[in-house]
Design a protein around this motif. Structure first.
Motif, PDB file in Angstrom:
ATOM      1  N   UNK A 302     -34.352  25.889  15.614  1.00 17.07           N
ATOM      2  CA  UNK A 302     -35.724  25.568  16.063  1.00 17.07           C
ATOM      3  C   UNK A 302     -36.032  26.030  17.486  1.00 17.07           C
ATOM      4  N   UNK A 303     -35.000  26.274  18.290  1.00 18.56           N
ATOM      5  CA  UNK A 303     -35.253  26.708  19.663  1.00 18.56           C
ATOM      6  C   UNK A 303     -35.801  28.128  19.733  1.00 18.56           C
ATOM      7  N   UNK A 304     -35.683  28.892  18.640  1.00 17.62           N
ATOM      8  CA  UNK A 304     -36.245  30.244  18.637  1.00 17.62           C
ATOM      9  C   UNK A 304     -37.739  30.203  18.957  1.00 17.62           C
ATOM     10  N   UNK A 305     -38.415  29.184  18.427  1.00 22.00           N
ATOM     11  CA  UNK A 305     -39.852  29.053  18.704  1.00 22.00           C
ATOM     12  C   UNK A 305     -40.103  28.884  20.197  1.00 22.00           C
ATOM     13  N   UNK A 306     -39.270  28.097  20.867  1.00 19.73           N
ATOM     14  CA  UNK A 306     -39.470  27.876  22.305  1.00 19.73           C
ATOM     15  C   UNK A 306     -39.155  29.140  23.105  1.00 19.73           C
ATOM     16  N   UNK A 307     -38.182  29.915  22.652  1.00 18.68           N
ATOM     17  CA  UNK A 307     -37.896  31.175  23.350  1.00 18.68           C
ATOM     18  C   UNK A 307     -39.067  32.150  23.211  1.00 18.68           C
ATOM     19  N   UNK A 308     -39.661  32.203  22.015  1.00 18.33           N
ATOM     20  CA  UNK A 308     -40.829  33.073  21.835  1.00 18.33           C
ATOM     21  C   UNK A 308     -41.997  32.580  22.689  1.00 18.33           C
ATOM     22  N   UNK A 309     -42.188  31.264  22.749  1.00 16.81           N
ATOM     23  CA  UNK A 309     -43.243  30.709  23.602  1.00 16.81           C
ATOM     24  C   UNK A 309     -42.974  31.021  25.072  1.00 16.81           C
ATOM     25  N   UNK A 310     -41.701  30.983  25.472  1.00 15.39           N
ATOM     26  CA  UNK A 310     -41.347  31.358  26.841  1.00 15.39           C
ATOM     27  C   UNK A 310     -41.722  32.815  27.108  1.00 15.39           C
ATOM     28  N   UNK A 311     -41.478  33.699  26.132  1.00 15.06           N
ATOM     29  CA  UNK A 311     -41.872  35.088  26.302  1.00 15.06           C
ATOM     30  C   UNK A 311     -43.373  35.235  26.463  1.00 15.06           C
ATOM     31  N   UNK A 382     -27.367  29.655  40.590  1.00 15.00           N
ATOM     32  CA  UNK A 382     -27.788  28.271  40.365  1.00 15.00           C
ATOM     33  C   UNK A 382     -28.728  28.155  39.170  1.00 15.00           C
ATOM     34  N   UNK A 383     -29.641  29.102  39.014  1.00 13.48           N
ATOM     35  CA  UNK A 383     -30.599  29.025  37.905  1.00 13.48           C
ATOM     36  C   UNK A 383     -29.927  29.238  36.556  1.00 13.48           C
ATOM     37  N   UNK A 384     -28.816  29.974  36.519  1.00 12.10           N
ATOM     38  CA  UNK A 384     -28.093  30.205  35.263  1.00 12.10           C
ATOM     39  C   UNK A 384     -27.121  29.071  34.928  1.00 12.10           C
ATOM     40  N   UNK A 385     -27.147  28.014  35.678  1.00 11.31           N
ATOM     41  CA  UNK A 385     -26.275  26.866  35.400  1.00 11.31           C
ATOM     42  C   UNK A 385     -26.635  26.286  34.031  1.00 11.31           C
ATOM     43  N   UNK A 456     -36.453  33.972  36.058  1.00 15.43           N
ATOM     44  CA  UNK A 456     -35.403  32.981  35.798  1.00 15.43           C
ATOM     45  C   UNK A 456     -35.892  31.577  36.140  1.00 15.43           C
ATOM     46  N   UNK A 457     -36.695  31.439  37.199  1.00  7.44           N
ATOM     47  CA  UNK A 457     -37.241  30.124  37.559  1.00  7.44           C
ATOM     48  C   UNK A 457     -38.228  29.638  36.496  1.00  7.44           C
ATOM     49  N   UNK A 458     -39.023  30.557  35.933  1.00  8.80           N
ATOM     50  CA  UNK A 458     -39.931  30.153  34.847  1.00  8.80           C
ATOM     51  C   UNK A 458     -39.124  29.637  33.657  1.00  8.80           C
ATOM     52  N   UNK A 459     -38.097  30.377  33.276  1.00  8.23           N
ATOM     53  CA  UNK A 459     -37.267  29.943  32.159  1.00  8.23           C
ATOM     54  C   UNK A 459     -36.549  28.634  32.444  1.00  8.23           C
ATOM     55  N   UNK A 460     -36.088  28.477  33.679  1.00  6.89           N
ATOM     56  CA  UNK A 460     -35.404  27.225  34.041  1.00  6.89           C
ATOM     57  C   UNK A 460     -36.359  26.038  33.947  1.00  6.89           C
ATOM     58  N   UNK A 461     -37.595  26.240  34.375  1.00 10.96           N
ATOM     59  CA  UNK A 461     -38.584  25.162  34.296  1.00 10.96           C
ATOM     60  C   UNK A 461     -38.833  24.768  32.841  1.00 10.96           C
ATOM     61  N   UNK A 488     -32.438  29.487  28.851  1.00  7.88           N
ATOM     62  CA  UNK A 488     -33.863  29.760  29.025  1.00  7.88           C
ATOM     63  C   UNK A 488     -34.116  30.519  30.325  1.00  7.88           C
ATOM     64  N   UNK A 489     -33.339  30.210  31.352  1.00  9.73           N
ATOM     65  CA  UNK A 489     -33.468  30.960  32.598  1.00  9.73           C
ATOM     66  C   UNK A 489     -33.118  32.429  32.396  1.00  9.73           C
TER      67      UNK A 489
END
Length: 732
Positions: A302-311, A382-385, A456-461, A488-489
Motif C-alpha cells: 500500500x505504500x506504493x500509493x504514497x510514493x506516487x503521491x510524493x512524486x 541525517x535525512x536518510x536515517x 530529501x527534506x520533502x520526502x522526510x516530511x 521517503x527521503x
C-alpha cells in the motif's frame, strides 16, 4: 639421476661464465685484457637486423599507443585527473570549514563576536570567489551546464573552454564550497565544466602531438565523455553520471560515445574512492552515503500509493520553484538598480546576498530551526536515517546539543517549541527562497546538490507524517511493518531533483549514493510522476537558464502540448525573400543588391523554372560588379550568369526543408553537431543552425527542387538566412 642434474647445472654454469668472459673481452673491461674498451654504439653497430626490428617495434608501439590513446589512455587520464582535483578540493574545503567552526566555537560567548565570526567568513570567501573568477574571465560564474549544452549542440562559444577559465573556476569553486552550508551550494555543475575543459585541452595536446588536423567529431566525443566524468567524480557514481550527461548535456548522443563515457567515468569514480582509502578515511571502497534500510521488507505494497503521491508533490513544488527562479532571474536583468549592480559590482552583490543568507543561518537565531550547523553531507546523512524522529520524540524531549553529535545528527532537526514536522516544514519554506537567491550570486557553483537535499527534506516530511498517522505501520497480508521515513527521503531527493532537471537518472544516482536498491520500484515511480508533471508545465532548470541568458540553443520540445505536432515549417517560414535567377540582367542584379541588405540570396536556374541551385553572397556580388572584366564589350547585355562566370563564387544548398514537414520532424532529423550537413530528401528533411534570442530564429535551409514552383498554392517555399518572428506564437 642426481649426478646427471648436477652435471647439467655445472655445464650451464660454465657456459654462462664463458659467455661473461666473452662479453668482458668484447668491451675490454677484463683485467689484463689486451683489448681497449669500446662504446655501446660500437658494440651495437654490427647488429643491423636487430636494431631495425627494435626500431620497427617501437614505431608500431607508438602508433598503437596514440591510436588507442584517444579512446583509452586519454579517457583514463581525464578520469584520474578529475578524481585528483575533486578529492583535493574536498580535502581543502573540509579543512577550511573546520577552521571556521573552530573560530565560531572559540571566539567567546559574545553574541556580536559569534555573529561576526559566522557571517564575515562566508561573506569574505564569496566576495573573493566572485571578484577573482570574474576578473580572470566572465565565463567562470554559474554552473556552466547551460553553456555546455549549447556547445554540444554545435554552437561555438569563444574562450568558454579556454584553460585560463579552468584556474578561475577551480579557485572560485573552492571558495564557494568553503563558505559551507550558509550559502548551500554544490559542485556538480562546475565539475562538469572543469572536466569538459580538461578534455578539450587534452584533445588539443593530442592533435599537436600527432600532427593531425582538428576533428570536430572527435572533439565532441571527448566532451560528451567528459561530462559524465564530472558527475562521476563528485558522487562516485559512474552509471548515473553517464546517464545524467546523456539526458542533460546531449541533444544528440551517439552510441559510439557510450563506452567512452562509462570507461572514463569508471576510472574517475574508482580513483576518487581509492584516494579516500589511501588517506585512511575508509577501510574499503564504499558508497558516499551509506544507509541501513530494512532489506527483507523495505516497504509494504500500500505504500506504493504514497510514493506516487510524493512524486506528484515533488513535481508540483518543482514547477513552482522553476517558475519563481526564472522569474527572479528575469527581474534581476530588468530591474535598473540590480542589473547595474550586477554589471559593475558583482563582488558587492555577492557580499550582500551572502550576508543575508549567513545572517539567516546564524545558529542561535533562525538557523537553529533549519539545521544550519550541519554540512551538506550531514544533511543527507541525517535525512536518510531510517528511524522515525516523530515517534522517537513522542515520549522524550532530547535537549538541543551545544555541538552537533555525529551519532545523533537528527537532534539538529528537533526543538521543543516545534515538532519535527514543524522544523522540516520551516526548513522547506526558508530554503525555497534562499536557494533562489543563492542561484543569482555570480560565483562558480553547482545547483544540483541543494535541490537534491531539498527533495530529501520533502520526502522526510511526508515519511514522518505517515509514521505519525500509522505508528505501528501499514497492515499488508496480515503483517505490520513500521514505516521508514528514510526511504521517503531517498525517493523525494530523486524525484525533486529529477523534476527540476528533467532527468530520470536521478533514481539511479540515489541508489549509487546509498549503495542500496531495495527502494528501486517506488523511487522510480516517484521520479516518473514528478517528471510527468514538471515536463508538462515548466522547462528544466538548465533550459530556463538558457532562456534567460538568451543562448543560441533550441530547447527540447518533447512533453509539450500535443498541438505542437500540428505546427509545420510552412507556418513560420519567411515568404518575403528575394531570389536571383541566372538569366537576371545586370541592371536588376544591381537594384537587388542596392535595395536589400540580405547576406545571401537564393540562386535559381532560371526565372521560369525557379529550380534552386545554390546561394550567392551579397559581398561577393558587390566585388564582382565593381571589378568589370575588360573582355566585355561596351553595350553588351550582361546577366547574372556572366558575373558568376568571372569568379563570383556560389555555394550549394545541402539542407532543405519542405513546407509540409512538421516541427518535430525537423528537430528529430537534425544532424548531430560536428557532422557534415545532411543532404536530405522529401518529405523528412532537417532544420539546422537555429539560433537567436527568445523568439528570433535564424534558419539555414531550402526546399526540394520539386517543391520550388512559383504557382504551387502551398504558400511560401523558401526560408533563407535572416531574422524571423514567430507570428502567430507557436502553441508550445
Amino acid at each position: 639421476m642426481l649426478l646427471g642434474k648436477e652435471t647439467v647445472l655445472s655445464r650451464g654454469s660454465s657456459q654462462a661464465f664463458r659467455a661473461g668472459d666473452l662479453m668482458e673481452e668484447l668491451v675490454g673491461l677484463r683485467e689484463g685484457s689486451s683489448g681497449s674498451p669500446v662504446t655501446l654504439q660500437e658494440l651495437w653497430g654490427p647488429c643491423p637486423r636487430i636494431r631495425r626490428g627494435i626500431r620497427v617495434g617501437l614505431e608500431w608501439l607508438k602508433l598503437k599507443l596514440f591510436r588507442v590513446g584517444e579512446d583509452w589512455y586519454f579517457l583514463m587520464i581525464l578520469g584520474v585527473l578529475m578524481a585528483l582535483i575533486s578529492y583535493t578540493m574536498d580535502f581543502a574545503v573540509g579543512r577550511v570549514v573546520q577552521a571556521h567552526m573552530w573560530l565560531y566555537r572559540e571566539i567567546g560567548d559574545s553574541h556580536l563576536l559569534r555573529y561576526l565570526s559566522w557571517t564575515v567568513y562566508p561573506v569574505a570567501l564569496v566576495s573573493f570567489s566572485s571578484g577573482f573568477s570574474q576578473s580572470i574571465t566572465p565565463f567562470s560564474g554559474g554552473s556552466g551546464i547551460p553553456e555546455l549544452k549549447t556547445i554540444l549542440s554545435g554552437v561555438v562559444l569563444e574562450d568558454y573552454l579556454d584553460i585560463k577559465n579552468f584556474g578561475a573556476k577551480v579557485v572560485g569553486l573552492t571558495c564557494t564550497l568553503a563558505a559551507g552550508s550558509t550559502i548551500f551550494l554544490g559542485k556538480v555543475g562546475p565539475f562538469v565544466h572543469l572536466s569538459v575543459m580538461i578534455a578539450a585541452y587534452l584533445g588539443r595536446v593530442r592533435t599537436k602531438t600527432i600532427g593531425e588536423s582538428e576533428n570536430k567529431i572527435k572533439q565532441n566525443e571527448m566532451l560528451a565523455a567528459a561530462a559524465a566524468v564530472g558527475v562521476a567524480t563528485v558522487f562516485s557514481a559512474p552509471f548515473s553520471g553517464v546517464l545524467f550527461s546523456l539526458e542533460v548535456m546531449s541533444s544528440h548522443f551517439s552510441v559510439w560515445d557510450y563506452w567512452r563515457g562509462f570507461f572514463a567515468a569508471t576510472c574517475g569514480a574508482f580513483m576518487f574512492r581509492l584516494l579516500a582509502v589511501f588517506n585512511s578515511e575508509q577501510e574499503t571502497i564504499t558508497p558516499l552515503y551509506q544507509t541501513s534500510f530494512r532489506v527483507d521488507v523495505p516497504f509494504d505494497l500500500p505504500e506504493i500509493f504514497f510514493f506516487v503521491a510524493l512524486g506528484a508533490i515533488c513535481g508540483i513544488v518543482s514547477c513552482a520553484y522553476l517558475f519563481c527562479q526564472r522569474t527572479f532571474l528575469g527581474f534581476l536583468k530588468t530591474n535598473r538598480f540590480l542589473s547595474k549592480l550586477l554589471a559593475t559590482s558583482k563582488p558587492l552583490y555577492s557580499a550582500l546576498a551572502a550576508l543575508v543568507l549567513a545572517s539567516i543561518t546564524y545558529p542561535p537565531g533562525v538557523g537553529r530551526f533549519i539545521a544550519s550547523r550541519l554540512s551538506m553531507r550531514e544533511h543527507l546523512n541525517s535525512l536518510f536515517d531510517d528511524n522515525s524522529w516523530a515517534l522517537m520524540t513522542r515520549n522524550a524531549s532530547p535537549a538541543w546539543p551545544a555541538e552537533p553529535d555525529p551519532q545523533n545528527l537528527w537532534f539538529e532537526w528537533y526543538h521543543p517549541p516545534f515538532t519535527v514536522l514543524g522544523t522540516l516544514s520551516f526548513f522547506l519554506i526558508m530554503k525555497f527562497w534562499m536557494l533562489i537567491l543563492a542561484t543569482t550570486i555570480p560565483i562558480p557553483a553547482g545547483y544540483f546538490m541543494p535541490i537534491f537535499i531539498f527533495g530529501a527534506a520533502i520526502g522526510r516530511l511526508i515519511g514522518e507524517a505517515l509514521s505519525v498517522a500509522f505508528p505501528e505501520g501499514i497492515i499488508a497480508g496480515g503483517v505490520t511493518n513500521p514505516i521508514m521515513p528514510g526511504g521517503y527521503a531517498l525517493a523525494g531527493a530523486a524525484a525533486f531533483s529529477g523534476a527540476v532537471t528533467h532527468t530520470i537518472s536521478t533514481a539511479l544516482l540515489a541508489f549509487e549514493l546509498t549503495g542500496q536498491i531495495v527502494h528501486a520500484l517506488p523511487v522510480l515511480m516517484a521520479v516518473l510522476m514528478a517528471n510527468a508533471i514538471a515536463q508538462s508545465c515548466q522547462p528544466s532548470f538548465y533550459d530556463g537558464t538558457i532562456i534567460v541568458k538568451k543562448l543560441p540553443y533550441l530547447p527540447w520540445i518533447r512533453g509539450r502540448n500535443i498541438s505542437s505536432h500540428q505546427v509545420i515549417v510552412e507556418h513560420f517560414m519567411n515568404g518575403a525573400i528575394t531570389t536571383l535567377a541566372k538569366d537576371t540582367p545586370q541592371e536588376e542584379v544591381v537594384k537587388v543588391v542596392t535595395s536589400t541588405d540580405t547576406a545571401e540570396y537564393p540562386l535559381v536556374e532560371s526565372t521560369e523554372s525557379q529550380i534552386l541551385v545554390g546561394t550567392v553572397r551579397r559581398a561577393h556580388l558587390i566585388q564582382a560588379l565593381q571589378a568589370e572584366p575588360p573582355s566585355w564589350a561596351p553595350g553588351q547585355q550582361r546577366c547574372l550568369q556572366d558575373i558568376l562566370a568571372v569568379g563570383c563564387p556560389t555555394e550549394p544548398v545541402t539542407l532543405k526543408l519542405s513546407p509540409e514537414t512538421s516541427l518535430h520532424q525537423c528537430f528529430l532529423n537534425t544532424p548531430p553537431p560536428g557532422t557534415q550537413p545532411l543532404r536530405a530528401v522529401e518529405p523528412s528533411v532537417p532544420l539546422r543552425d537555429i539560433s537567436g534570442p527568445s523568439c528570433g530564429l535564424r534558419v539555414l535551409g531550402g526546399v526540394g527542387e520539386s517543391d520550388f514552383q512559383p504557382n504551387k498554392p502551398s504558400g511560401p517555399k523558401v526560408s533563407w538566412p535572416g531574422k524571423m518572428i514567430w507570428d502567430p506564437p507557436l502553441p508550445w
